[in-house]
Design an enzyme around this catalytic site. Structure first.
Site, mmCIF file in Angstrom:
data_model
loop_
_atom_site.group_PDB
_atom_site.id
_atom_site.type_symbol
_atom_site.label_atom_id
_atom_site.label_comp_id
_atom_site.label_asym_id
_atom_site.label_seq_id
_atom_site.Cartn_x
_atom_site.Cartn_y
_atom_site.Cartn_z
ATOM 1 N N ARG A 149 4.253 -53.248 -11.234
ATOM 2 C CA ARG A 149 3.015 -54.160 -11.050
ATOM 3 C C ARG A 149 2.132 -53.575 -10.145
ATOM 4 O O ARG A 149 2.370 -52.487 -9.809
ATOM 5 C CB ARG A 149 3.421 -55.631 -10.321
ATOM 6 C CG ARG A 149 4.669 -55.653 -9.681
ATOM 7 C CD ARG A 149 4.799 -54.957 -8.381
ATOM 8 N NE ARG A 149 3.630 -55.515 -7.576
ATOM 9 C CZ ARG A 149 3.246 -55.040 -6.552
ATOM 10 N NH1 ARG A 149 3.767 -53.508 -6.194
ATOM 11 N NH2 ARG A 149 2.148 -55.517 -5.702
ATOM 12 N N GLN B 28 5.119 -60.778 -1.781
ATOM 13 C CA GLN B 28 4.946 -59.244 -1.858
ATOM 14 C C GLN B 28 4.497 -58.566 -0.642
ATOM 15 O O GLN B 28 5.141 -57.512 -0.376
ATOM 16 C CB GLN B 28 3.832 -58.806 -2.660
ATOM 17 C CG GLN B 28 3.754 -59.275 -3.967
ATOM 18 C CD GLN B 28 2.812 -60.674 -4.289
ATOM 19 O OE1 GLN B 28 2.644 -61.387 -3.495
ATOM 20 N NE2 GLN B 28 2.408 -60.657 -5.650
ATOM 21 N N ASP C 288 -8.213 -57.038 -6.381
ATOM 22 C CA ASP C 288 -7.875 -57.176 -7.607
ATOM 23 C C ASP C 288 -9.347 -56.863 -8.536
ATOM 24 O O ASP C 288 -9.465 -56.182 -9.685
ATOM 25 C CB ASP C 288 -7.434 -58.393 -8.092
ATOM 26 C CG ASP C 288 -5.926 -58.350 -7.639
ATOM 27 O OD1 ASP C 288 -5.756 -58.792 -6.468
ATOM 28 O OD2 ASP C 288 -4.927 -57.605 -8.302
ATOM 29 N N LYS D 216 -5.549 -61.361 -3.632
ATOM 30 C CA LYS D 216 -4.267 -62.306 -3.537
ATOM 31 C C LYS D 216 -5.053 -63.514 -2.646
ATOM 32 O O LYS D 216 -5.551 -63.278 -1.764
ATOM 33 C CB LYS D 216 -3.178 -61.831 -2.680
ATOM 34 C CG LYS D 216 -2.013 -62.480 -2.552
ATOM 35 C CD LYS D 216 -1.163 -62.986 -3.529
ATOM 36 C CE LYS D 216 -0.007 -63.868 -3.171
ATOM 37 N NZ LYS D 216 0.983 -63.975 -4.100
#
Lengths: 368, 368
Positions: free
Chosen positions: B56, B206, B247, B258
């Protein structure tokens, strides 16, 4: 409040005769996956219930301690036993302010009485403490209801009012109604369409496990979100107001509550969302002027590194969720400065989070 | 970066001859509790690795897709097979921008070649894509290192620099170094004492599972905290800077990352803590001016209601952590407005989060 179709308080007496009367509680360590009622007949059982957090939330801890004193009187109404019960209950969770308050209250009432009068008086006073707490929360609810009604009017009654709450300042933390949830339950009962965003509330997850459960049992529409999501929802107009509880409030209106409350207050301020704090006057620490002086409890790191839940097989299991070898830090509370609090909702009414406004509502208490 | 005492990238070729060459990756779904290496010999295995999130992070997804094209060429170098591989890999995670970029790049290079030239060229270009990504992250690290050095000087070299990070913008999300972690690894290697606050990062965790693990493997001092705790630590001077990834970044410097990043940026602003965002220029979406126009993915609610971890018996188990009957909402990202970003750390240098500053660093790319 309701569990299934039945009405419950978080603590109640059995209907037995005075000499064999017991007290029952909901084992909150088993929620939301089990609804177990635990019967307490001795002071030792009350100590266990407080220490092992079968009951939690300052008001409920106080009520349980009061009943612990009453249970102690069942077998032995002597001064010595009264003193022992006081000491043992106080040690169960030494930091909770309501615990000491309830125990002092019970002791001051019982000590001057003849031993044979103490059992009856103890149960009577414990019941009164519970009723007072429920009445106080109910009053908070009545005042807060008007704020929710205002939000409903403001959006032209066009849609449900979206309320965000953090942690569990619910009826489970009190005897009935809760603090932050009381306005929600009252507004829901008054037929105002509403929906609650329930912060998961890491660690210990009291939002996802307790607040979601009690709202669900009472039919209140709600959605669980991670603690990270509230700011995003506010940016997108999905939150009309926040209502949270408080563990301690300074005389100037700074609010010490579950860790993460401060972040939600910042987001509310950044997005012009009203941020309300619901509290009974008893949580105001009139000796404190600055929230920075409130000592912040650091709790066990296993509350961060481990988590409990329900396996697919239906068992309650605890798992590790942090990389092995990594440590964690676990501050339990943070302080939200008064400037980020839109208003305080007390049992005496709604006021600004300021020294002047609080002193006007609590003229006697504020003079220390 | 290191795993144990060995150096790894997140993806690498086996040393076999070209016709039988395989590609290996770390199965990130098993981290932090298992370190499993998975061998890929076919394009189908590369599709599976991307789709089921064995890999990922946008850069690593791109690199894996590039190698997927190379693996496709092992058995059949025809136009038809090249086209099929492209389509299948693109569908593995259709929203990732780097995935399409890497596939287009491979296709544009391979299509004009004679079929018999394609296998060698494909592996060569995939390796180059990996090297370019690692070099880009390394450059981000070099620029960010100077900010950490500055913070160390600012405190008079009196104590370690405390850096807070959110989610995993680590080497595991890239080929090597990471984005937000690159400055940290570089500063650590340069002997600057530092300590990282690792946000757990709900949901998917994460931070607690990947960032804590990779920092631990590389000997970087760190502590895991719940997402709720960062504001409190900033209030008490325990955070010298935040460094996060992104992102997608607008041409004006708004940052989509996030969920929960925005809350940390608000707290950083409220406490005058610098808030840095590390990014390769490829994450800048020059077509977007306002972060509010970035569509926010809503992911499965089970990411909120369930969680996986290690039982005391050593098994990986999934448990439910939300009251039965309660629903959840799971927005995956939020947008931090540029005004809350102190600076962007790119592979071309550090700049203000503004259109003028970004266009100065990326004069060609910004002209669309």
């Amino acid at each position: 409040m309701k569990v299934g179709s039945e009405h419950f308080r978080t603590i109640w007496e059995t209907s037995d005769a005075l000499e064999t009367r017991a007290v029952e509680i909901i084992d909150q360590t088993r929620l939301p996956f089990r609804f177990d009622i635990v019967r307490m007949e001795t002071v030792a059982e009350a100590v266990h219930a407080i220490m092992d957090m079968l009951v939690r939330g300052a008001p409920l801890i106080g009520a349980t301690a009061a009943y612990g004193m009453a249970l102690a009187m069942r077998n032995d109404t002597s001064d010595e036993n009264l003193g022992d019960a006081y000491v043992n209950l106080l040690a169960a969770r030494p930091t909770a302010v309501n615990l000491r308050w309830a125990l002092d209250d019970m002791k001051n009432i019982l000590m001057p009485l003849e031993p044979h009068q103490r059992l009856k008086a103890a149960f009577a006073r414990a019941a009164e403490i519970c009723d007072e707490d429920a009445a106080q929360c109910s009053a908070i609810g009545d005042h807060g209801l008007e704020l929710i009604r205002g939000a409903y009017e403001k959006c032209g009654r066009s849609r449900p009012v979206n309320i965000l709450t953090h942690c569990n300042a619910g009826w489970l933390a009190t005897v009935d109604w809760g603090t932050a949830t009381a306005p929600i339950y009252k507004a829901f009962a008054a037929g105002i369409p509403l929906h609650v965003w329930v912060d998961e509330t890491r660690p210990r997850n009291q939002g996802a496990s307790l607040t979601a459960w009690e709202l669900g049992q009472n039919g209140v529409p709600h959605t669980v979100i991670v603690d990270n999501a509230g700011g995003h929802l506010m940016q997108h107009g999905k939150v009309d107001m926040c209502i949270v509880g408080t563990d301690r409030t300074t005389r100037t209106g700074d609010v010490c509550n579950k860790i993460g409350t401060y972040l939600k207050a910042l987001a509310a301020s950044d997005n012009s969302v009203p941020f309300y704090v619901a509290l009974p006057g008893t949580t105001i620490d009139w000796s404190l002027r600055n929230g920075k002086d409130i000592p912040i409890e650091e709790r066990a790191e296993t509350e961060v590194t481990e988590i409990s839940g329900l396996t697919r097989g239906g068992d309650i299991e605890t798992i590790r969720i942090v990389a092995s070898g990594s440590n964690a830090l676990n501050p339990a509370f943070d302080v939200t400065p008064a400037e980020y609090v839109t208003a305080l909702i007390t049992e005496r009414g709604v006021c600004e989070a300021s020294e002047i406004a609080l002193a006007a509502l609590y003229p006697k208490e504020s003079k220390i």
